[in-house]
Design an enzyme around this catalytic site. Structure first.
Site: not given
Ligand SMILES: *Cc1c(COP(=O)(O)O)cnc(C)c1O
Length: 391
Positions: A70, A201, A325
């Site tokens: 993401g 994930h 995070c």
């Molecule tokens: C988890 C998350 C991300 C980041 O995704 P990753 O695959 O962990 O880099 C970005 N935006 C939102 C809203 C998320 O919940």
């Protein structure tokens, strides 16, 4: 009893995803850029996955670009829209105050490059107002980026309405749908979405695979990672075939079972909400019903979220104070501040995010444990004591 209630941070990999993943490790381990049979078998796996994912979103396969997750998809979406905007002299970007840091930190970077970043308020219920988007759009607006559902308080944004508005005004629209994909229905055509990020994930695929959807002709992608010509030259690096195959299988499984999962998960969510709001001086964060099926978020006045998490962990409950995070930093969550909570209240937050793998017995355990732990922490809390005296 071990209860995993942190599905907004990441999810357990489903058996369906593992079944899709394993053959890519044992047999189809070729490099999809290779000419030979091993390579072509891997390439077929990847194109099959692209088709499945496109179908789940009502998109075309060529509109799907694989990323590492993401965060990368968010970065690439924003940087691409900004580059295209800059060419036309458009340097205004509209977003919200409670986006994920993958969005907010990329916007900080663009601000340093001279873009004007406008973060819309989300109000106490955690929902963007369409009128605010409408008022903010100007002739120099390059992009509107608004998340589909918030990762901390679960609130769902009026995506189709924002999409229609942006389409009418000729402005690009990106949505970070990382929390929504696999949990809420998505139709990029019906919702007029130009760009969308998702991550495997968060719906029972392994970590490290994501997607950036870009509507054909909406905007040229710029490379965040330079190198080979993978993904039509837009994203270098040998593709993560096992992760991609597992992500497609997991997304299809989630979409096929969405109705039944939503019914089960939202019933558990509502039981948790009804139970935890019995705790004195507790505040439910976000909208009561317009929220992700599995999301529960409370503040308990007079306690520290971090202490609560440690004690819940000892009782076998894995939860979060908000974003994974920001755990480990003592700053209160920017999401809770964005809905107007005071710093001292925002410190006492608890996010429980449940999935179809949770059971009613696990919900019972949470409902028995949290009030007891909150009470114990308050009995040791000087803040709580002075709050009580002040009454
Ligand atoms: C988890 C998350 C991300 C980041 O995704 P990753 O695959 O962990 O880099 C970005 N935006 C939102 C809203 C998320 O919940």
């Amino acid at each position: 009893m071990q209860v995993y209630a942190d599905n907004a941070a990441t999810t357990k990999v489903s058996q369906t995803a593992i079944d899709a993943l394993l053959p890519c490790l044992t047999d189809k381990y070729g490099n999809p850029s290779s000419i030979h049979g091993f390579g072509q078998a891997a390439a077929r796996e990847m194109e099959n996955a692209r088709e499945i994912i496109a179908q789940c979103l009502n998109a075309e396969p060529r509109e799907i670009t694989f990323t590492s997750g993401g965060s990368e998809a968010d970065n690439q979406a924003l940087l691409s829209a900004a580059a295209a905007g800059e060419k036309k002299g458009k340097k205004h970007i509209i977003s919200t105050a409670f986006e994920h840091h993958a969005i907010l930190h990329t916007l900080d970077k663009l601000k340093k490059q001279g873009f004007r970043i406008e973060l819309l308020p989300v109000y106490p219920e955690g929902i963007v107002h369409l009128e605010d988007v409408e008022k903010a759009i100007g002739d120099d607006t390059a992009l509107v980026s608004i998340m589909y559902a918030n990762n901390e308080i679960g609130t769902i944004q009026p995506i189709a309405e924002i999409g229609a508005l942006c389409k009418e005004r000729g402005v690009l629209f990106h949505t970070d749908a990382v929390q929504a994909a696999g949990h809420l229905s998505i139709d990029v055509k019906a919702q007029s979405i130009d760009m969308l990020s998702l991550s495997g994930h968060k719906f029972h695929a392994p970590k490290g695979s994501g997607v950036l959807y870009v509507r054909s002709g909406a905007v040229p992608l710029i490379n965040v990672i330079e190198g080979g010509a993978q993904e039509r030259g837009k994203r270098a690096g040998t593709e993560n075939i096992p992760g991609i195959a597992a992500m497609a299988a997991a997304l299809k499984e989630s979409c096929d079972n969405m109705e039944i999962n939503t019914a089960k998960v939202s019933a558990m969510r509502d039981r948790l909400i009804r139970g935890l709001e019995q705790i004195p001086e507790s505040v439910l964060n976000g909208h009561r019903t317009n929220r992700l099926p599995g999301n529960v978020n409370f503040c308990f006045k007079g306690i520290e979220g971090e202490s609560l998490l440690l004690m819940l962990d000892r009782a076998g409950i894995a939860a979060s104070s908000g974003s994974a995070c920001t755990s480990g930093s003592l700053d209160p969550s920017h999401v809770l501040l964005s809905i107007g909570l005071a710093h001292e209240v925002a410190h006492g937050s608890l996010r429980l995010s449940v999935s179809e793998y949770n059971t009613e017995e696990e919900i019972d355990h949470i409902l028995a444990t949290v009030p007891e732990v909150v009470g114990r922490l308050r009995s040791m809390s000087p803040v709580w004591e002075s709050m009580q005296k002040g009454k």
